[in-house]
Design a protein around this motif. Structure first.
Motif, mmCIF file in Angstrom:
data_model
loop_
_atom_site.group_PDB
_atom_site.id
_atom_site.type_symbol
_atom_site.label_atom_id
_atom_site.label_comp_id
_atom_site.label_asym_id
_atom_site.label_seq_id
_atom_site.Cartn_x
_atom_site.Cartn_y
_atom_site.Cartn_z
ATOM 1 N N LEU A 133 -21.942 15.969 -26.588
ATOM 2 C CA LEU A 133 -21.485 15.027 -27.071
ATOM 3 C C LEU A 133 -21.486 14.826 -28.339
ATOM 4 C CD1 LEU A 133 -25.446 13.321 -25.709
ATOM 5 C CD2 LEU A 133 -22.842 12.771 -24.782
ATOM 6 N N ALA A 134 -21.340 15.874 -29.434
ATOM 7 C CA ALA A 134 -20.852 15.730 -31.012
ATOM 8 C C ALA A 134 -19.705 16.232 -30.372
ATOM 9 C CB ALA A 134 -21.359 16.791 -31.784
ATOM 10 N N ALA A 135 -18.753 16.775 -29.405
ATOM 11 C CA ALA A 135 -17.377 16.865 -29.368
ATOM 12 C C ALA A 135 -16.762 15.262 -29.793
ATOM 13 C CB ALA A 135 -16.961 17.677 -28.398
ATOM 14 N N TYR A 136 -17.639 14.550 -29.406
ATOM 15 C CA TYR A 136 -16.544 12.772 -29.244
ATOM 16 C C TYR A 136 -16.598 12.808 -30.570
ATOM 17 C CZ TYR A 136 -16.645 8.013 -29.325
ATOM 18 O OH TYR A 136 -16.075 6.324 -30.031
ATOM 19 N N GLY A 137 -16.912 13.147 -31.548
ATOM 20 C CA GLY A 137 -16.526 12.632 -32.690
ATOM 21 C C GLY A 137 -15.647 13.518 -33.323
ATOM 22 N N LEU A 138 -15.239 15.022 -32.830
ATOM 23 C CA LEU A 138 -14.078 15.716 -33.009
ATOM 24 C C LEU A 138 -12.887 15.076 -32.856
ATOM 25 C CD1 LEU A 138 -15.580 19.267 -32.783
ATOM 26 C CD2 LEU A 138 -14.885 18.000 -34.492
ATOM 27 N N VAL A 139 -13.005 14.035 -30.967
ATOM 28 C CA VAL A 139 -11.801 13.338 -30.077
ATOM 29 C C VAL A 139 -11.076 12.448 -31.782
ATOM 30 C CG1 VAL A 139 -11.394 13.074 -28.352
ATOM 31 C CG2 VAL A 139 -13.199 14.757 -28.660
ATOM 32 N N VAL A 140 -12.137 12.114 -31.315
ATOM 33 C CA VAL A 140 -11.886 10.655 -31.786
ATOM 34 C C VAL A 140 -11.753 10.851 -33.777
ATOM 35 C CG1 VAL A 140 -13.086 9.350 -30.124
ATOM 36 C CG2 VAL A 140 -14.115 10.135 -33.082
ATOM 37 N N GLN A 141 -11.743 11.875 -34.273
ATOM 38 C CA GLN A 141 -11.434 12.199 -35.554
ATOM 39 C C GLN A 141 -10.080 10.961 -36.097
ATOM 40 O OE1 GLN A 141 -12.394 13.087 -38.444
ATOM 41 N NE2 GLN A 141 -11.159 12.841 -40.087
ATOM 42 N N ASP A 142 -9.032 11.057 -35.049
ATOM 43 C CA ASP A 142 -7.806 10.977 -36.086
ATOM 44 C C ASP A 142 -8.119 9.311 -36.355
ATOM 45 O OD1 ASP A 142 -7.026 13.077 -36.662
ATOM 46 O OD2 ASP A 142 -4.862 13.116 -34.941
ATOM 47 N N ALA A 143 -9.153 8.506 -35.493
ATOM 48 C CA ALA A 143 -8.956 6.997 -35.338
ATOM 49 C C ALA A 143 -7.679 6.344 -35.195
ATOM 50 C CB ALA A 143 -9.254 6.340 -36.215
ATOM 51 N N THR A 144 -6.957 6.939 -33.744
ATOM 52 C CA THR A 144 -6.182 5.553 -33.006
ATOM 53 C C THR A 144 -6.113 5.347 -32.179
ATOM 54 O OG1 THR A 144 -4.614 7.990 -32.547
ATOM 55 C CG2 THR A 144 -3.818 7.591 -34.162
ATOM 56 N N ARG A 145 -4.897 4.634 -31.691
ATOM 57 C CA ARG A 145 -5.878 4.332 -30.226
ATOM 58 C C ARG A 145 -5.424 5.058 -29.655
ATOM 59 N NH1 ARG A 145 -5.645 -0.838 -27.960
ATOM 60 N NH2 ARG A 145 -4.692 -0.787 -26.172
ATOM 61 N N ARG A 146 -4.967 6.132 -29.041
ATOM 62 C CA ARG A 146 -5.270 7.430 -28.861
ATOM 63 C C ARG A 146 -6.438 7.627 -28.350
ATOM 64 N NH1 ARG A 146 0.050 11.533 -27.716
ATOM 65 N NH2 ARG A 146 -1.820 13.226 -28.404
ATOM 66 N N ALA A 147 -6.929 7.921 -29.665
ATOM 67 C CA ALA A 147 -7.564 8.874 -29.749
ATOM 68 C C ALA A 147 -9.395 7.646 -29.130
ATOM 69 C CB ALA A 147 -8.139 9.163 -31.248
ATOM 70 N N ARG A 148 -8.716 6.626 -29.472
ATOM 71 C CA ARG A 148 -10.242 6.182 -29.486
ATOM 72 C C ARG A 148 -10.472 6.231 -27.922
ATOM 73 N NH1 ARG A 148 -9.067 2.806 -33.454
ATOM 74 N NH2 ARG A 148 -8.455 1.605 -32.298
ATOM 75 N N ARG A 149 -9.207 5.563 -26.819
ATOM 76 C CA ARG A 149 -9.149 5.914 -25.177
ATOM 77 C C ARG A 149 -9.721 7.290 -24.764
ATOM 78 N NH1 ARG A 149 -6.638 5.099 -20.169
ATOM 79 N NH2 ARG A 149 -5.161 6.897 -20.105
ATOM 80 N N ALA A 150 -9.443 8.691 -25.909
ATOM 81 C CA ALA A 150 -8.965 9.571 -25.112
ATOM 82 C C ALA A 150 -10.717 10.027 -25.379
ATOM 83 C CB ALA A 150 -8.469 11.002 -25.978
ATOM 84 N N GLY A 151 -11.213 9.325 -26.591
ATOM 85 C CA GLY A 151 -12.755 9.893 -26.442
ATOM 86 C C GLY A 151 -13.936 8.903 -25.955
ATOM 87 N N ALA A 152 -13.236 7.820 -26.073
ATOM 88 C CA ALA A 152 -13.905 7.078 -24.629
ATOM 89 C C ALA A 152 -13.893 7.391 -23.878
ATOM 90 C CB ALA A 152 -13.726 5.384 -24.614
ATOM 91 N N ILE A 153 -13.359 8.361 -22.988
ATOM 92 C CA ILE A 153 -13.439 9.222 -21.704
ATOM 93 C C ILE A 153 -14.210 9.920 -22.420
ATOM 94 C CG2 ILE A 153 -11.640 9.930 -19.918
ATOM 95 C CD1 ILE A 153 -9.749 7.701 -20.912
ATOM 96 N N TYR A 154 -13.153 10.603 -22.524
ATOM 97 C CA TYR A 154 -14.544 11.625 -23.020
ATOM 98 C C TYR A 154 -15.812 11.531 -23.130
ATOM 99 C CZ TYR A 154 -16.277 15.984 -25.191
ATOM 100 O OH TYR A 154 -17.200 17.068 -25.570
ATOM 101 N N LEU A 155 -16.122 10.377 -23.660
ATOM 102 C CA LEU A 155 -18.110 10.662 -23.545
ATOM 103 C C LEU A 155 -18.427 10.466 -22.342
ATOM 104 C CD1 LEU A 155 -19.497 10.743 -25.584
ATOM 105 C CD2 LEU A 155 -19.904 8.192 -26.520
#
Lengths: 532, 95, 312, 97, 491, 87
Positions: A133-155
């Motif tokens: 779960l905490a790795a989500y914070g690493l994935v979305v660090q860049d706060a781009t649209r792509r990062a958010r999408r990746a983060g959501a799917i990751y989570l």
């Protein structure tokens, strides 16, 4: 000595969390990024020292918390801690002042190292959840649209994995006679459990999701490119190993289970080739690395599977060896991508040479650490068809990794004079050296030259072919099957939720709620009257 | 025993009213009819055993029911004053 | 003979209930409800529960009827909305069947209650001398189940405060409810002047007699409240504003006295709400007196409603 | 003495009942509200008065007797008021529903 | 069953808030506020002493009011479950007291205002009612306690005086009244059948005859209505979502739990086991439906507070999964399921209170509570968003939260009992919960548009209170399980 | 004697209930008020007779309360209706 070992084991998890606790003060927050390099050191020390000590067990009535370090765990813990430390140093140069990122980093770190030393179900689950779960914070660090999408799917997939595991662990706990929750007891009880098959299926789903077993791999090619470089390095190097250690710890290799072993092995190879096949259609170096990780984990799982099928008790350590090379080499390459992007054509050789070495190491080029890693799984994947498949996958890996190197070269910095700062170069250098040399110290072996070389050559040929005709390959979107799954979900989910809402709205109307009340009263009464 | 049946009938009637009557005032009224039935049931129980305890419970119950009625009516009136609504049908409150 | 009387009464109660539900207009429905309450009071007498009959007559029919009537006067219209919210025939039929089955199940349950009926009558009577009161209901309410009664009195305070808290903010501090003009002439106003003195005497009598005969604080308090309401609507008595300390202490006096006496039980007897036998009756009467005051005050305020401050 | 009293009570109560019945018949049969009102007020005031009269000898004490009389007086008052109200309504002055 | 030493404590816990309420009401808003502020630490202390007493004695503490033993008199009983709920109540109420000072304080010399007086009085009132509901040993006494609870909850929910809220509250009141009437009907039948309403005495004599069956079904349904178990939840979302944050936290976190405890008493004490076995699967089925439906509908809500309210509808469902797992299982499995159910009630109380408080702070800071428009909320109210996330972890059942331990225990006992389908529901519910919590968090974490301005400054103390409750809900899972053996005392 | 008193009570009650029929029919609100009035005084009469027949002294108090509240209700209602309707 035991005391020291125990203290180190505790510190492995508590040191990152303790550092995180210093973030309550503003000053502590500011210092946090610079400290990332030190946080994994207790883990590293534990891997070096604590191996043979008896497990640390904290009794608390029903709950038995225990930390335990076996040989595969120690190996993976050591290399993972090294990667975390190097990547931490890299991160403080790459993302200076990113305090929130550092916070997520420390949380993830605690979980990531925790899974290697957890000795009981609850501790393992906790550590696994933490890293996932905490790795989500690493994935979305860049706060781009792509990062958010990746983060959501990751989570979403991480939580799904948690759910599978929770279920599996509950089944395991129920199977253990007595109150123990120790993993060792759970594994011992598993072969005779009434719900053995269900448990193993759930374990495979849960750990497979983390380790990138096809078709559960979809989050890797999305998350890796979206995350910042150091985060990708630990994601691919250390975090997905949580799935591998899970399989290592929880599958009953002593005794073995033929059917499940075969299934896992076949799926593993499928994953290995699938990763290559999709990877060569990609252009983003980080995406290629991600697919390569999928492929490599496929090999590990194939080894685990066939080891399980054969009941080979040495499988865990062998698989851990293979995986540990991946920790080091893939970590090094991700760090290398960042270095390369900051390096101009003038100095390209300085970066491309080690990258090329690492690339070939993945293919198992003799004299590299990769050759030793490949050698380690000989017992499981060495003979007959498996040997051929294994060699073929090595060839595929070589091709894929050369493709990566090619794409990386295309992505060098535009100013020829540019050079990466030393804060990036040094960790990259350390990791490269580690990947190439450490296996010689950790698991030296004699490698036969020709059988190791020809797959590399075949891969190189393949790469040449790819360079010439690769343009005709269809382009696959990052996350391949996910796109279809998403489309299907988009078709199914909203109507489902819509229907639930509509039913709910009907029930919320006063007369129908009143009727429901009456019906319920009668129903309960009837049930009791029948029973009485 | 007649009153046991009467009580049951009153409960059924009150329930029917509460469920089907749309107007708030009438719902409150139905609730009071229902309450009468419930209390009567206590009365039947008390009469069977010549027992003062259920009678005392009914007295408590009536007071509580009155308080509930008063509260409900104030709510009904306030709702009516503010919105003009006389029912609790779902409306635009759910956006 | 008595069976016939019971049958008539029973059928009448059910009939009135049906009519109250069925009639379309609000006003006759409330009249029907008051009739229902009256008949229920008769039923209670038939069941030998005179205390309850008093309560039902005073609170169930009287006070509830009055607040319902007040509400009817102030609620107008909404016919279209009501029609729109009326459930369809299918739902009504389902509701009818389900309610019928529930009623039937209840009837079956009542008819199969064990014989002889379990009863606490003997135990209640045995301990009554320790309390010095002759009315067993009072014994139950004030001693054996004193906590119920205490909490119930607190519920009344809850209700008053809850009703007040529905007020618009800007009306806070005004007097509760609407303000009525003084009725200067006519037989109605004469009666409004004549009735309260009689009623107050009767109310106090009913409350006082409760210790030994049917009656008590709730019934007496209700009558006192009724007289207060009469004086209020006739414009003869202005209610104190909600901020009035006196008013508020009047509302809480009963439960506070109850709690106070109860706590003294820790010191002088064996625990909360335990009365030393020597002074049990005076203590009970003290609580009853304070409670009568509080019940009366609370009921007046509940009928009056939240502060409106009209013509204040 | 007691026979006489019983007789007196019996007659008074029976008369009271008759008045009540008459009042009901009036309420049911009379054509217009005003005449119904007229009949009814008489019937229940008088009927109840007669019953109270019949019960007085058996009241068992002046206090109980006083209560009986008070009841009757109150019903008289209530009747008068109701008449007032109903008359008002019939004149169409009063708006309640 | 005899009265035990220490019974005076039960009376004090009950009477102290009542007295505070009465005096506070009489003396006005500022006095009520001060009384509440004093009562909060006092209440926590009393609950702690009681809890320690129960733990020490390893047996319930019992008091007979007025010295009259049941069946004639009323008993107050504090078993482990009651002590745990009292403690939960005391802590949450104390937290809400701190939280609400920012909203409902009366400055010295200022004229009394409506909302503060009502808030502080009803805070004490609800507290008294909750204590009465947890301690009551007599079914009718518990009825009065439930009515107190209904009135108090109603008044608190209407505190803002908005028109839409009146409608929602009327739905609540009327439905709760039906519930009360059903409950009361059952009480009448039980008294008719057994001549007592004392829970412990009934537990020794209850039979499976017609009056008992009818009473059981009526009382159960009545309580379900008051708890808003699906499909009887019509009133809950609007009523809880529309209330002021401090009130919502109380209503969603605590008030529904009173009916729950009462339901447990009814089924695991009063009613014979044969009847329980017949009813338990139905209850659990409804619970499962609540989990799935509530979560699905929560996923679709456009407004934060409604989402949280629907989450309550779903989480209430978990409480019912315990019935078939306790009923008819081996002692050890039953103990696990029981502990899991009780812990779910407690951890949900903390988590949901934290969530509503956090949602309230966020909504005020942003000026609205549309989820789609929450971008920047993490900047406006960072601690609140954190609190929301932590509470969400507990609701999802992610370790090491209390919610995790609760669901883990339920999961395990479901598998032990061979009823794996409940386990599926538990994990599916966790997944859906993750979905709606994530929706909120991801919106809140996004960067706002450049011209974004917070609607109102956020009170740091309120944020900290919400965070504190969320942390408690998480830390609960770190307590050794032995601590939860408490809820088994007197079972 | 007691039987006769109860019979009388039953008759009065019957009469009052029959009067309720008028309330059912209306047509005017006045008729309904009258019916309630009749039921009230009829109920009081019946109560007094029952009290005498059964010797339950408290029942007279019930009648007293009914009488008082009957008077109160009719007055209070008219006055309140006037006041609330704005005159």
């Amino acid at each position: 000595m035991t005391l020291l070992a125990h203290l180190l084991l505790l510190a492995t998890i508590l040191a990152p969390l303790g550092l995180l606790a210093t973030a309550v003060t503003a000053q502590g927050r500011l210092r946090l990024p610079a400290l990332l390099v030190y946080a994994p050191l207790p883990g590293l020390a534990a891997a070096l020292i604590a191996g043979p000590a008896p497990p640390l067990v904290i009794y608390a009535d029903w709950l038995r918390l225990s930390l335990d370090l076996d040989a595969p765990g120690a190996l993976l813990l050591g290399v993972a801690a090294l990667l975390w430390s190097a990547a931490g140093a890299y991160a403080s140069a790459y993302l200076p002042g990113a305090t929130r990122f550092a916070g997520w980093w420390l949380l993830t770190l605690a979980g990531s190292l925790g899974v290697f030393i957890a000795g009981d179900l609850v501790t393992f689950y906790f550590a696994f959840a933490l890293v996932s779960l905490a790795a989500y914070g690493l994935v979305v660090q860049d706060a781009t649209r792509r990062a958010r999408r990746a983060g959501a799917i990751y989570l979403a997939l991480a939580v799904l994995g948690e759910v599978f595991l929770l279920f599996a662990f509950a089944l395991l706990a129920v199977s253990i006679p007595g109150q123990s929750l120790a993993i060792a007891d759970a594994v011992a009880a598993l072969p005779n459990s009434l719900v053995r098959n269900e448990t193993i299926l759930l374990l495979l789903l849960g750990f497979g999701l983390k380790a990138g077993l096809v078709p559960l791999h979809v989050w890797l090619p999305l998350a890796h490119p979206a995350a910042p470089m150091p985060a990708s390095a630990v994601l691919s190097g250390a975090i997905i190993k949580a799935g591998i250690i899970g399989l290592i710890r929880f599958l009953p290799f002593e005794g073995g289970i033929a059917g499940w072993g075969l299934a896992l092995g076949v799926l593993g190879f499928l994953t290995a080739f699938y990763g290559v096949a999709l990877g060569i259609t990609q252009r983003n170096p980080k995406t290629i690395l991600a697919y390569s990780s999928v492929s490599q984990m496929g090999v590990v799982m194939a080894a685990l599977g066939f080891g399980l099928a054969a009941g080979d008790a040495a499988t865990p350590l062998d698989a851990a060896r293979y995986a540990s090379h991946h920790v080091l080499a893939k970590g090094a390459l991700f760090l290398g991508v960042g270095v390369a992007l900051a390096t101009g054509a003038r100095r390209a050789a300085w970066i491309m040479a080690p990258v090329l070495l690492l690339v070939l190491s993945f293919g198992g080029l003799p004299l590299t650490g990769g050759a030793l890693a490949k050698e380690a799984t000989k017992a499981q994947l060495g003979a007959g068809v498996l040997g051929w498949l294994s060699a073929l996958s090595a060839a595929g890996t070589t091709m894929l990794m050369l493709h990566f190197a090619d794409r990386l070269r295309a992505g060098l910095a535009e100013t020829p004079e540019a050079s990466a700062p030393p804060g990036l170069i040094l960790p990259f250098a350390v990791m490269t050296a580690g990947a190439l040399l450490l296996p010689w110290w950790l698991y030296p072996a004699a490698v036969k030259f020709w059988p190791a070389l020809w797959p590399v050559l075949l891969g190189a040929l393949g790469f040449l072919a790819l360079r010439n005709w690769g343009g005709r390959l269809p382009r696959w979107p990052e996350g391949d099957v996910l796109i279809f799954a998403e489309r299907a979900a988009a078709r199914v989910a909203p109507p489902l939720a819509e229907r639930a809402s509509r039913i709910e709205a009907t029930l919320r109307a006063w007369p129908s709620a009143g009727l429901a009340l009456l019906v319920l009263a009668l129903l309960l009464g009837l049930a009791m009257a029948v029973a009485a | 025993m007649i009153y046991g049946l009467v009580a049951s009938a009153l409960v059924a009637l009150g329930l029917y009213g509460l469920v089907t009557q749309p107007a708030l005032l009438r719902k409150v009224l139905a609730f009071n009819l229902l309450g009468g039935g419930v209390f009567l049931l206590f009365g039947v129980v008390a009469a069977r055993g010549g027992d003062p305890v259920p009678q005392a419970l009914v007295i408590t119950g009536i007071v509580v029911a009155f308080a509930a009625t008063a509260l409900a009516l104030v709510l009904v009136l306030r709702l009516f004053q503010i919105t003009g609504a006389a029912t609790i049908a779902e409306d635009e409150t759910r956006r | 003979m008595t069976l016939l009387l019971d049958l008539i009464l029973g059928l009448a109660v059910v009939g009135v209930a049906v009519w109250t539900l069925a009639v379309r207009e609000n006003f006759p429905a409330v009249i029907g409800f008051v009739a229902y309450g009256l008949l229920l009071a008769l039923v209670w007498v038939r069941l030998g529960a005179v205390d309850v009959a008093l309560t039902e007559a005073a609170l169930g029919a009287g006070a509830t009827g009055v607040i319902l009537l007040f509400a009817v006067v102030r609620l107008r219209g909404g016919r279209a909305e009501i029609d729109a919210a009326t459930p369809g025939p299918r739902q009504r039929l389902a509701a009818g069947i389900l309610c019928g089955v529930v009623g039937l199940a209840l009837a079956v349950a009542v008819l199969s209650l064990p014989d002889p009926a379990p009863s606490q009558a003997a135990a209640v009577a045995r301990h009554l001398p320790e309390l010095g009161v002759a009315n067993p209901i009072t014994g139950v309410l004030m001693a054996y189940r004193g906590l119920d009664t205490l909490l119930e009195a607190v519920v009344l305070v809850f209700a008053v405060l809850a009703i007040w808290s529905m007020a618009p903010d800007r009306r806070w501090g005004a007097v509760p409810g609407p303000v009525f003009p003084v009725q200067s002439n006519g037989p109605l106003s004469l009666l409004a002047r004549l009735l309260p003195p009689i009623g107050i005497v009767v109310g106090i009598y009913i409350a006082w007699v409760g210790a030994d005969a049917p009656g008590g604080k709730f019934q007496g308090g209700t009558i006192l409240a009724a007289m207060g309401i009469l004086a209020w609507v006739a414009g003869l008595w202005r209610l104190p504003p909600v901020a009035s300390r006196g008013l508020r202490w009047a509302v809480v006096a009963g439960p506070l006295a109850f709690i106070g006496v109860g706590l003294l039980g820790f010191v002088f007897a064996d625990g909360f709400l335990s009365y030393p036998p020597a002074i049990a009756k005076p203590l009970i009467l003290l609580i009853e007196a304070a409670m009568t005051l509080s019940v009366a005050a609370a009921l007046v305020l509940m009928v009056a409603g939240p502060p409106e401050g009209r013509r204040a | 003495m007691s026979t006489l009293l019983t007789l007196f009570s019996g007659i008074a109560i029976a008369a009271g009942v008759v008045f009540f019945l008459a009042g009901t018949v009036a309420l049911l049969r009379f054509p217009d509200p005003l005449s119904r009102l007229h009949a009814l007020t008489k019937a229940d005031s008088l009927g109840l008065g007669l019953i109270v009269l019949g019960l007085l000898p058996w009241a068992g004490g002046w206090f109980a007797a006083l209560k009986l009389i008070l009841v009757w007086l109150l019903v008289l008052l209530a009747g008068a008021t109701a008449t007032q109200l109903i008359a008002e309504r019939l004149r169409g002055e009063d708006p309640p529903p | 069953m005899e009265a035990t030493p220490g019974g005076f404590l039960l009376v004090l816990i009950l009477v102290a808030p009542v007295t505070g309420l009465l005096i506070g009401f009489a003396q006005g808003g500022r006095a009520a506020e001060r009384i509440a502020l004093w009562a909060a630490p006092l209440g926590v202390t009393m609950a702690m002493v009681l809890l320690a007493g129960v733990l020490h004695a390893q047996a319930p503490i019992v008091a007979f009011v007025g010295g009259w033993a049941p069946p004639l008199g009323l008993a107050l009983r504090a078993d482990g479950l009651a002590a745990a709920m009292l403690m939960t109540t005391a802590v949450i109420i104390a937290a809400i007291t701190l939280f609400a000072r920012a909203d409902y304080t009366t400055l010295p010399g200022a004229p009394e205002a409506r909302a503060p007086l009502a808030f502080w009085c009803f805070l004490l009132a609800l507290w008294a009612a909750l204590n009465a509901a947890f301690l009551g040993g007599d079914l009718f006494n518990l009825f009065v306690a439930l009515e107190m609870l209904t009135f108090g909850a109603l008044a608190l929910a209407c505190l803002d005086g908005r028109a839409t809220q009146f409608k929602a509250e009327l739905r609540y009141l009327l439905f709760a009244l039906i519930g009360s009437v059903f409950y009361l009907l059952g009480t009448a039948l039980l008294y008719g059948a057994y001549g007592t309403l004392d829970i412990l005495l009934l537990s020794r004599t209850a039979r499976s005859d017609a009056p008992t069956i009818v009473a059981a079904s009526l009382m159960t349904v009545g309580l379900l209505g008051k708890m808003a178990l699906f499909p009887l939840h019509l009133w809950l979302p609007a009523a809880h979502a529309g209330a002021p944050p401090a009130a919502s936290a109380l209503l969603s976190g605590l008030v529904v739990k009173a009916s729950y405890v009462l339901l447990l008493r009814l089924w695991f004490w009063v009613m014979p086991a044969a009847l329980l076995l017949a009813v338990a699967p139905i209850l659990a089925l409804l619970g499962a439906a609540a989990i799935l439906f509530g979560s699905l509908v929560a996923l679709r809500q456009a407004r934060l507070k409604l989402l949280v309210a629907y989450s309550t509808v779903a989480q209430i469902g978990y409480l019912f999964l315990m019935f078939p797992l306790v009923a008819g299982s081996a002692a050890e499995v039953a103990e696990r399921a029981w502990t899991g159910g009780a812990l779910q009630a407690i951890s949900h109380a903390f988590a949901k209170a934290a969530m509503f408080l956090a949602a309230g702070v966020i909504a005020r800071g942003m000026g609205h509570d549309r989820i789609a428009g929450l971008h920047g909320a993490a900047r406006v109210a960072p601690l609140s968003v954190l609190a929301f996330g932590l509470a969400g972890l507990s609701l999802m059942g992610i370790p090491p939260s209390g919610g995790f331990t609760a669901k883990w225990l339920l999961l395990q006992s479901a598998l032990y009992a061979g009823q794996w389908w409940w386990a599926l529901v538990i994990v599916a519910g966790g997944l859906l919960t993750g979905g709606y919590v994530f929706r909120v968090l991801s919106a809140a974490m996004r960067a706002p548009s450049p011209d974004f301005m917070p609607a109102a400054p956020v009170d740091a103390r309120q944020e900290r209170v919400a965070l504190g409750l969320a942390i408690i809900s998480v830390v609960l899972g770190l307590l050794p399980l032995a601590a939860f053996g408490l809820v088994l005392i007197g079972r | 004697m007691a039987e006769a008193l109860l019979l009388a009570a039953g008759l009065i009650l019957l009469a009052a209930l029959a009067g309720l029929y008028r309330a059912l029919r209306g047509p005017a609100a006045a008729d309904r008020m009258m019916a309630a009035q009749l039921l009230c005084s009829g109920g009081i009469g019946a109560l007094l007779l029952v009290a005498a027949a059964t010797g339950m002294a408290g029942v007279v108090d019930v009648a007293l309360v009914l009488a008082l509240l009957g008077a109160f209700a009719s007055v209070a209602f008219v006055l309140a209706a006037r006041g609330l309707s704005g005159r």
